[in-house]
Design an enzyme around this catalytic site. Structure first.
Site, short mmCIF file in Angstrom:
data_model
loop_
_atom_site.label_atom_id
_atom_site.label_comp_id
_atom_site.label_asym_id
_atom_site.label_seq_id
_atom_site.Cartn_x
_atom_site.Cartn_y
_atom_site.Cartn_z
N HIS A 64 -12.54 -12.79 5.10
CA HIS A 64 -12.75 -14.11 5.68
C HIS A 64 -14.13 -14.66 5.30
O HIS A 64 -15.14 -13.98 5.43
CB HIS A 64 -12.62 -14.06 7.20
CG HIS A 64 -12.56 -15.42 7.82
ND1 HIS A 64 -11.39 -16.14 7.87
CD2 HIS A 64 -13.51 -16.22 8.36
CE1 HIS A 64 -11.62 -17.31 8.44
NE2 HIS A 64 -12.90 -17.38 8.75
N ASP A 67 -8.57 -10.07 6.34
CA ASP A 67 -8.95 -11.20 7.19
C ASP A 67 -8.06 -11.20 8.42
O ASP A 67 -6.83 -11.14 8.30
CB ASP A 67 -8.79 -12.50 6.40
CG ASP A 67 -9.12 -13.75 7.21
OD1 ASP A 67 -9.65 -13.63 8.32
OD2 ASP A 67 -8.86 -14.86 6.70
N SER A 84 -11.01 -22.09 7.18
CA SER A 84 -11.12 -21.47 8.49
C SER A 84 -10.84 -22.48 9.60
O SER A 84 -9.75 -23.05 9.67
CB SER A 84 -12.50 -20.83 8.63
OG SER A 84 -12.57 -20.00 9.76
#
Length: 410
Positions: free
Chosen positions: A380, A350, A196
């Site tokens: 995610h 995501d 991320s």
């Protein structure tokens, strides 16, 4: 005395009832804006995790309102309070690299040759995450790939704005590259890795070091559902997955703004795309455009959106979004073509999926070898849920195994 006790009990009961109603109201509001697609495996488990996160955020807001602590600090405390004991297969030590806290994981088993070295940058929107939140993940990577893993505890927003996190990750990596012999690491096999926001930092560090001759050349970069641009929050994946936990479309913009400026002012204008001048939007369209997304990723509810009015005042506050060290997808070809072999993991459900797909195309267009792993039922944050209080997902474990297998191939 009895009257006082009665009043106290009624007060506490009223407070508790109000608290429960507040929490339930927040949960209901969040549920009304959330969606767990049918393709997600074990949807009930994801819903439970979502509820836990909402409750933590609500309690944090209450504590902030009564002056005990900030919501951000409460959430950080709750995320990082779990501590693990010794590991039978790893030496684990906390150190400082250039004033940056790091945690090093070294396999105990003797090795006939120098090991791989992995610089790991945790996710959390540049606001959350720590050495503790990704402890299980780093232990797993170090054990299973028999690599030396260095987890970096970089400074967090909003207290420390851009480029603080990037600078910490870069400085820690450079320190490691200068002292590889102390850790038995092969100078030809150093990898940067992150999930991320950590994937964003890994990409930025990799770009910075790509043209440097005063450090060993990085062997590879591993980008796990990275966020790589803040120009367009209306790409297909942002439209399709805008309400899918654990990262909503609005939260992605919120975190990016918090990292950039320490606040989330003008979030709506950024979401609408009013923050980028027409000439820059045209310049970057060759790299950030739905046209560069494969057609198979556009079949779920994607609408072509017309241009929005540009607001110059907003651009003045966010113009650093055009810097590659913040948005690596915008780096020039002269930088991208020097990047090392890359591994990119994306998840179907995501909002950041298309960031990874666009960067994959940019790398391949510039002759960089890319290994791409796509979790068709992933969302995610699924990788960082590995061994998370019994809430891990088989898909996340497959993704993590793919990371380890890539490392073993280097």
């Amino acid at each position: 005395m009895a009257v006082v006790l009665t009043v106290l009990v009624l007060f506490l009961a009223g407070f508790l009832a109000g608290f429960i109603l507040l929490v339930m109201g927040a949960i209901n509001f969040d549920f009304s804006n959330s969606e767990i697609p049918p393709g997600v495996n074990q949807p009930a488990k994801l819903r439970i995790i979502h509820i836990i996160l909402i409750c933590t955020a609500v309690v944090g807001k209450i504590l902030e309102n009564i002056g005990i602590c900030t919501q951000v600090n409460f959430v950080r405390y709750m995320q990082g309070r779990k501590t693990l004991g010794a590991d039978a297969k790893l030496f684990i030590k906390d150190l400082w690299f250039e004033k940056v806290p790091v945690r090093i994981y070294q396999p105990k088993a003797p090795s006939a040759s120098q090991r791989r070295g992995v610089m790991f940058f945790h996710g959390g929107g540049w606001v959350f995450g720590s050495l503790e939140t990704h402890e299980n993940l780093c232990r797993f990577i170090a054990r299973e790939s028999e690599s030396v893993v260095v987890s970096v505890g970089y400074r967090l927003a909003p207290e420390h704005k851009y480029p603080a996190a990037y600078e910490d990750c870069l400085n820690a990596t450079q320190h490691f590259l200068q002292h590889l012999e102390h850790y038995g690491v092969d100078p030809a096999r150093v990898i940067v890795c992150g999930d991320s926001a950590g994937g964003n930092l890994a990409a930025a560090v990799s770009q910075t070091l790509a043209g440097r001759s005063d450090f060993p050349k990085l062997r590879a970069q591993i980008l796990i559902y990275p966020g790589l641009q803040a120009l367009d929050f209306n790409l297909p994946s942002y439209q399709q997955n805008r309400g899918v936990p654990l990262l909503f479309r609005e939260r992605a913009a919120f975190f990016a703004l918090l990292y950039l400026n320490g606040d989330a002012l003008h979030m709506q204008e950024v979401l609408e795309g009013s923050h980028i001048p027409p000439d820059l939007r045209l310049k970057y369209r060759k790299w950030v455009s739905p046209d560069n997304i494969p057609e198979e990723f556009k079949v779920r509810g994607v609408k072509p959106l017309g241009p929005t009015d540009f607001i110059a005042e907003v651009y003045e506050t966010v113009k650093r979004f055009c810097e590659p060290m913040l948005c690596p997808l915008l780096a020039e070809d002269s930088v991208v073509h020097q990047l090392p072999e890359s591994f990119i993991l994306t998840c179907e459900y995501d909002v950041l999926r298309d960031d990874g797909l666009l960067y994959k195309k940019r790398l391949e267009d510039n002759g960089v070898r890319v290994t791409w792993y796509h979790l068709e039922d992933g969302f995610h944050g699924i990788i960082s849920l590995y061994d998370y209080c019994g809430f891990s997902f088989p898909s996340g474990k497959r993704g993590l195994d793919s990371v380890v297998n890539f490392l073993k191939s280097l």
